[in-house]
Design a protein around this motif. Sequence first.
Motif, mmCIF file in Angstrom:
data_model
loop_
_atom_site.group_PDB
_atom_site.id
_atom_site.type_symbol
_atom_site.label_atom_id
_atom_site.label_comp_id
_atom_site.label_asym_id
_atom_site.label_seq_id
_atom_site.Cartn_x
_atom_site.Cartn_y
_atom_site.Cartn_z
ATOM 1 N N PHE A 492 40.891 -15.747 -20.004
ATOM 2 C CA PHE A 492 40.313 -14.644 -20.695
ATOM 3 C C PHE A 492 39.257 -14.135 -19.932
ATOM 4 O O PHE A 492 39.023 -12.984 -19.969
ATOM 5 N N THR A 493 38.504 -15.030 -19.030
ATOM 6 C CA THR A 493 37.501 -14.554 -18.036
ATOM 7 C C THR A 493 38.272 -13.234 -17.040
ATOM 8 O O THR A 493 37.754 -12.231 -17.022
ATOM 9 N N PHE A 551 35.394 -10.751 -29.844
ATOM 10 C CA PHE A 551 36.198 -11.712 -30.206
ATOM 11 C C PHE A 551 36.288 -12.846 -29.166
ATOM 12 O O PHE A 551 36.005 -14.193 -29.460
ATOM 13 N N LEU A 552 36.539 -12.496 -27.918
ATOM 14 C CA LEU A 552 36.614 -13.782 -26.742
ATOM 15 C C LEU A 552 35.268 -14.048 -26.469
ATOM 16 O O LEU A 552 35.131 -15.201 -26.076
ATOM 17 N N GLY A 553 34.326 -13.188 -26.563
ATOM 18 C CA GLY A 553 32.994 -13.713 -26.148
ATOM 19 C C GLY A 553 32.341 -14.704 -27.113
ATOM 20 O O GLY A 553 31.725 -15.727 -26.747
ATOM 21 N N PHE A 554 32.666 -14.563 -28.493
ATOM 22 C CA PHE A 554 32.181 -15.409 -29.567
ATOM 23 C C PHE A 554 32.826 -16.801 -29.336
ATOM 24 O O PHE A 554 32.500 -17.785 -29.411
ATOM 25 N N LEU A 562 31.021 -19.377 -18.601
ATOM 26 C CA LEU A 562 30.812 -18.201 -17.501
ATOM 27 C C LEU A 562 31.633 -16.886 -17.744
ATOM 28 O O LEU A 562 31.264 -15.930 -16.928
ATOM 29 N N ILE A 563 32.077 -16.852 -18.660
ATOM 30 C CA ILE A 563 32.743 -15.544 -19.273
ATOM 31 C C ILE A 563 31.721 -14.392 -19.760
ATOM 32 O O ILE A 563 31.850 -13.359 -19.580
ATOM 33 N N LEU A 564 30.661 -15.035 -20.221
ATOM 34 C CA LEU A 564 29.428 -14.215 -20.612
ATOM 35 C C LEU A 564 28.751 -13.052 -19.679
ATOM 36 O O LEU A 564 28.630 -11.895 -20.016
ATOM 37 N N PRO A 565 28.550 -13.608 -18.534
ATOM 38 C CA PRO A 565 28.041 -12.457 -17.538
ATOM 39 C C PRO A 565 28.997 -11.423 -17.270
ATOM 40 O O PRO A 565 28.594 -10.243 -17.391
ATOM 41 N N PHE A 566 30.166 -11.717 -16.962
ATOM 42 C CA PHE A 566 31.251 -10.700 -16.839
ATOM 43 C C PHE A 566 31.313 -9.860 -17.997
ATOM 44 O O PHE A 566 31.549 -8.496 -17.922
#
Length: 742
Positions: A492-493, A551-554, A562-566
Amino acid sequence: MDLAALLTSAGMNITVCVVLFSLYSVLRKQPSNVNVYFGRKLASRRSKSHDVCLERFVPSPTWVMKAWETTQEELLTIGGLDAVVFSRMVVFSIRVFSVAAVICIVLVLPVNYYGQDRIHKNIPFESLEVFTIENVKEGSRLWAHCLALYIITLTACSLLYREYKSISNLRLTHITASPPNPSHFAILVRGIPWSPEQSYCDTVKKFFSFYHSSTYLSHQIVYKSGAVQKLKDDAEYMCKMLSSGCGSVQPTCKPSFAQCYFCGGSTNSFKIISNDIDSMHGRSGYSDLHINARKKECAAAFVFFKSRYAALTVAQNLQTANPMLWVTDLAPEPQDVYWSNLCIPYRQLWIRKISIFAASITFVLVFLIPVTFAQGLTQLEKLEKMFPFLAGTLQKKFVIQLVTGYLPSVILVLFLYAVPPMMMLFATVEGSISRSGRKLSACTKVLYFTIWNVFFVNVFAGSVISQLAVFSSITELPAQLAKAVPVQATFFTTYVLSSGWASLAFEIMQLFPLFCNLFQRFILGYKEDTMNGNLTFPYHTEVPRILLFGFLGFTCSILAPLILPFLLFYFVLAYLVYRNQILNVYIRKYDSGGQFWPIAHNTAVVSLIFAQVIALGVFGLKRSTVASGFTIPLLICTVLFHQYCRQRFLPVFKNNATQVLIDMDRKDERCGRIEQIFEQLHSAYCQFTSSSQSECFSSHQGEREIVRTPEDVEPGKEISQQDLSWPVHRNLTSDKPVLGGT
């Protein structure tokens, strides 16, 4: 996948973005590309000419500053309420994921990284699983994850409530502060019963004159339209001309194909449909017109009322004991009407919806093939077994990083480009009566499709099916998701990088219009701008993309921080890019009145619920009873919050308030403009623009149908397309316009 593979994917996407954004800042300054990058300003005749100077060939960030400095009022004036709502979706995402990024990077990520007693490698060579909750050993209390989940949920709910309230007020202002809207006085009637004795037009007049005599004003029948019907009408008109003799046909006002090109008709004359002219051409006069009109009538009509409140009351009430007859709905705005679907028999709609549902399920099943193939690229062992000749190539470090970190998401993105056009086709076949309704339906379908295929199918195809087998009951779903999502979080990232960053670069470049413009200018040799700025904002593709990333962020925030900064960088970039496109490229043809926000709100709440369910499953697997116990009340409170918002705000988007409409009616009466509004109602819903089609409007005894021409327009008045095409009914005794198709 290790961190180096993720950085490789990020580096490739950053390179693509930098090149395309720099190229855009140069191409937008070239006069030959003004119709590509300033289509809206070109359509509104506000584009500026550019002088030849060195500055035209140097990248500059001026468009970034302009997009950043544009106020909400300016955006509302240019793009409408839908553009403001879309911008607020992005702003909401920036705010909530800024908080999530700070909390999860500072609090959750160290707990994940040091979750087990192990010897850590150098950071670039660490597996990404080390940074996920999968690295936390069983028996840990996981208080940091539970606290982060509480903070994210409370932040999201408070922002959602604030945005819902603000956008509801904007919608009310959109209704009350705008000029008189013809759709407020009109309803759409479908399922008109057929009668052998009278036409649909007479049936509608008789019904509403009897049952709504005090409020009924007039009506307008909907006639068969579309490309097939137009060809049929032109063929019939040609047959009539040939049978009557082409040389004897008198000039008419309309430049129809048959008249102008075969009979030399002039566009500067007018035609009075009367018994005298009909007899000159060997026709029987009004009787033929009535027969011809009745053949082209549909079982649908726009009915106009004397007040907004009367139209609202009739639209919401059941007209007869048979709910399949005299079906009433609020009429769309004139520019929003999708005329082709108005002729669909009302009894067919439920069959169409069932068929589209079956077609959508089939399309989802077929799409499993590319999704499974994309997920197969992340498992090098299986690739080596299936393709032994690639064994040597797949051992190289760069190839491993490219195949596992970049290609799977790119392949999935390429296949997903076929989804929006297909869903728009499905929404059209369903029978939506408005263009905005069709785009809303397509938006919902694309959203469900992408969330299912990008999230659930990838999760289960990538881990559950290959490792754990399919779950046996629905009660095991949280546990299975808890095992599968952390494993697929790295995919997902990379998907955010490839589908997010790169898509914004391609969006601002407008590659397809740019190539078309270059082809026309340098291959075909066109010197003038032949491309008109007729592009509308693709809400049915961009809204689902924004909501999918949310949706992916939550769901991955506390599992794989690690997905949040991107993700946060994507939303900031999207804020600038989309505002620039609304200001310069896309024009507004119609407005749904902010109907996209309930979709965004529901998706955000469902995303929170899924994140809590998955977290509950993870806490159970890690045997953290304290975290599990605190998550259940949070889940219940989120559901209650959603129900409250549905009761408090959603009705404002479904119906117009009686109080508001009555106040507007009384204000119009005090201002003395109610008669002016009545005169504009009928001409607002203009269906036909060709002379052959305009003949299908009925003409009664004591009336003649006069088709407007340039001579009919007052001197000095601008001639509009409506003045050249719309037939006006005039009473011979009073010479006043007569409203309605009666």
